[in-house]
Design a protein around this motif. Sequence first.
Motif, short mmCIF file in Angstrom:
data_model
loop_
_atom_site.label_atom_id
_atom_site.label_comp_id
_atom_site.label_asym_id
_atom_site.label_seq_id
_atom_site.Cartn_x
_atom_site.Cartn_y
_atom_site.Cartn_z
N MET A 242 10.05 31.41 -24.65
CA MET A 242 11.12 30.31 -25.04
C MET A 242 10.12 29.27 -25.60
SD MET A 242 14.37 30.50 -22.20
CE MET A 242 14.97 29.05 -23.06
N GLU A 243 9.05 29.03 -24.82
CA GLU A 243 8.30 27.81 -24.97
C GLU A 243 7.56 27.93 -26.47
OE1 GLU A 243 6.97 24.17 -24.49
OE2 GLU A 243 8.12 25.14 -23.13
N PHE A 244 7.39 29.14 -26.94
CA PHE A 244 6.52 29.42 -28.24
C PHE A 244 7.65 29.10 -29.57
CE2 PHE A 244 6.76 32.69 -31.62
CZ PHE A 244 5.76 32.20 -32.38
N ILE A 245 8.99 29.59 -29.07
CA ILE A 245 10.02 29.39 -30.26
C ILE A 245 10.16 27.92 -30.21
CG2 ILE A 245 12.31 29.43 -30.65
CD1 ILE A 245 10.56 31.86 -31.43
N LYS A 246 10.15 26.85 -29.00
CA LYS A 246 10.37 25.41 -29.09
C LYS A 246 9.29 24.79 -29.76
CE LYS A 246 12.98 25.45 -24.66
NZ LYS A 246 13.00 25.03 -23.20
N ASN A 247 8.12 25.46 -29.62
CA ASN A 247 6.86 24.72 -30.36
C ASN A 247 6.95 25.30 -31.94
OD1 ASN A 247 5.92 23.71 -28.07
ND2 ASN A 247 4.37 25.63 -27.84
N ILE A 249 9.81 25.29 -33.53
CA ILE A 249 10.88 24.43 -33.94
C ILE A 249 10.26 23.17 -34.36
CG2 ILE A 249 13.34 23.21 -33.37
CD1 ILE A 249 13.77 25.97 -31.87
N GLY A 250 9.32 22.80 -33.44
CA GLY A 250 9.02 21.32 -33.42
C GLY A 250 7.87 21.34 -34.74
N ARG A 251 7.13 22.60 -34.89
CA ARG A 251 6.20 22.60 -36.16
C ARG A 251 6.83 22.53 -37.26
NH1 ARG A 251 3.54 26.59 -38.98
NH2 ARG A 251 4.65 28.19 -37.71
N HIS A 252 7.79 23.35 -37.32
CA HIS A 252 8.61 23.33 -38.78
C HIS A 252 9.45 22.14 -39.00
CE1 HIS A 252 7.50 27.33 -39.62
NE2 HIS A 252 7.95 28.09 -38.64
N THR A 253 9.88 21.54 -37.91
CA THR A 253 10.46 20.27 -38.17
C THR A 253 9.58 19.23 -38.74
OG1 THR A 253 12.22 20.75 -36.66
CG2 THR A 253 12.27 18.38 -37.10
N ALA A 254 8.58 19.03 -38.08
CA ALA A 254 7.61 17.88 -38.48
C ALA A 254 6.99 18.23 -39.89
CB ALA A 254 6.16 18.14 -37.52
N ASN A 255 6.87 19.56 -40.52
CA ASN A 255 6.59 20.06 -41.85
C ASN A 255 7.88 19.85 -42.78
OD1 ASN A 255 3.90 20.18 -41.35
ND2 ASN A 255 4.21 22.61 -40.47
N ARG A 256 8.96 19.61 -42.15
CA ARG A 256 10.24 19.56 -43.07
C ARG A 256 10.78 20.78 -43.50
NH1 ARG A 256 12.10 14.40 -43.54
NH2 ARG A 256 13.25 14.96 -45.29
N ASN A 257 10.33 21.79 -43.05
CA ASN A 257 10.64 23.22 -43.22
C ASN A 257 11.85 23.58 -42.55
OD1 ASN A 257 10.83 26.22 -43.96
ND2 ASN A 257 8.75 26.36 -43.90
N PHE A 258 12.97 22.95 -43.01
CA PHE A 258 14.20 23.02 -42.14
C PHE A 258 14.78 24.44 -42.28
CE2 PHE A 258 13.97 18.59 -43.60
CZ PHE A 258 13.86 17.97 -42.34
N ASN A 264 14.59 29.63 -36.16
CA ASN A 264 14.12 29.64 -35.02
C ASN A 264 14.86 28.95 -33.99
OD1 ASN A 264 11.29 30.81 -35.16
ND2 ASN A 264 10.91 29.01 -36.70
N LYS A 265 15.96 28.01 -34.32
CA LYS A 265 16.79 27.63 -33.52
C LYS A 265 17.93 28.63 -32.98
CE LYS A 265 17.22 22.55 -34.30
NZ LYS A 265 17.92 21.54 -34.99
#
Length: 279
Positions: A242-247, A249-258, A264-265
Motif C-alpha cells: 500500500m505504501e508503494f502505491i501511495k508513493n 500516486i504522489g510521484r505521478h501527481t508531482a509530475n502531472r501525469n494524472f 494507481n488510485k
Amino acid sequence: IDKDSEAFKSMIRTIKIVQRVREDFTQFANGLVDDENPENIQELEDLSKSKPHMADFWKNRPPANIGRMSFSDTNIWFCSVGNEQIDFSSREITGIISGMAFAQLLSLFRGVICRGSLTVGVGSDILGSIDGGAPEIYGPVLVDAHKLESEKADYPRVIASDALVSLLANLQVDFSGLDSESPNFPKIAYHSTNFGICREMFYRDADGAFALDYAGVHAANTFKSTMVEMNLDPAETYSKAMEFIKNEIGRHTANRNFRHTLRNKRVLEYLESRSEHWK
C-alpha cells in the motif's frame, strides 16, 4: 554495449523484474500442486484415514503440468484444460489462477506495477515440443489474452474473460447428493472443489469486469502461510504494498501525469477495501 547507458540499465531492471515475478508465481503455484508439499502430504494422510477411496484417487492423480514462457517484459503461464467435465485440469487451472494472484500482490510489495489477464480458448503447445524444447503456446487464445490485458485491464489488475468465468461456473457442480462410494465421486468432488476455489478468487470490479481478487479474504487465508515460509510478515508485506502505491500516486501527481495517478488510485482503493483481511 555501453553498460553504463540508461538503456542497458533499464533492460537489466526489466529482466530482474520478469524473473522475480516468475519466481513468486512458482513459489506459490508449485507448492499448491506439488505432491511433496508437507501440507499436501498431511491432507493425503487425513484422507487415508477418513476416506480411503478419495486417498486412492489423490495418490493416482497425474502430475500437474503448467507451461511457462516469457518474452520482453511478459510472463505467460498456460495449461490444457481437458476435454470432459470430470477430467478437466483443475490442478493446473487452480495453480495458474492462485499463482498469478500471489505474484500480483508480491509485485506491489516489491515495488513493481503489473497488469495481466486470464482467459480460455483455442491454442496448441505442440510446436515448441517438436525439437525437444519446452512447450510454447500458440493460437488465438494468446491473441485474446494480450488484447484483454492491453485493451481492457486499463489499470494494474488481472482481469478474466467472461468465457473463463462461465467455464468455472459450469464446472463447479453440487456433489452433495452423489453417492460418496461411487467410482466417479472422488474425481467429481476434487475437481468441483478446485473450481469453486477458483471462482472465489474473482470479484466484479466497478466497470463490470471480472478481476482477480488477489488481496481478498480467500487470498489472505491462502497466501499467509506461504509468506511466512518466505520469511515475510503478511501484515507488513501488505502495508508495504500500500505504501508503494501511495508513493506512486504522489510521484505521478508531482509530475502531472494524472492518467497514471488515477490508475494507481484505483489500485489503492482496492487495497484499502481489503486491508482488514491482512491485519
